[in-house]
Design a protein around this motif. Sequence first.
Motif: not given
Length: 97
Positions: A11-15, A22-30, A73-76
């Motif tokens: 989990y830590r490695r993937r993050h 994804l970072v851009t999307l989250l920032h754009e979502a506010g 992420m679904a497998d973990i």
Amino acid sequence: MQLKQGMTEEYRRRHDEIWPELVTLLHEAGIRDYHIFLDAETNALFATLKLTPDNNRDSLPDHPVMRRWWDHMADIMEVEPDNKPCEWPLAHMFTLP
């Protein structure tokens, strides 16, 4: 959210390798000041974030990048049938005055 047993390092490695789109999307979502914490005894994940007044967080589940991340992420993690992470709200108990 709930992490599956033995998946902490993955989990830590993937993050640590979070996708730039994804970072851009989250920032754009506010979404701002986003943190995820782990209770190592229960594997419970606890997230905190701040939302801008004009956020559109509710649109994220329909975005293809978000869907791919959930699939990734679904497998973990414990997930819903559509691979959305299982989430449940916590009751606010105290704020330091």
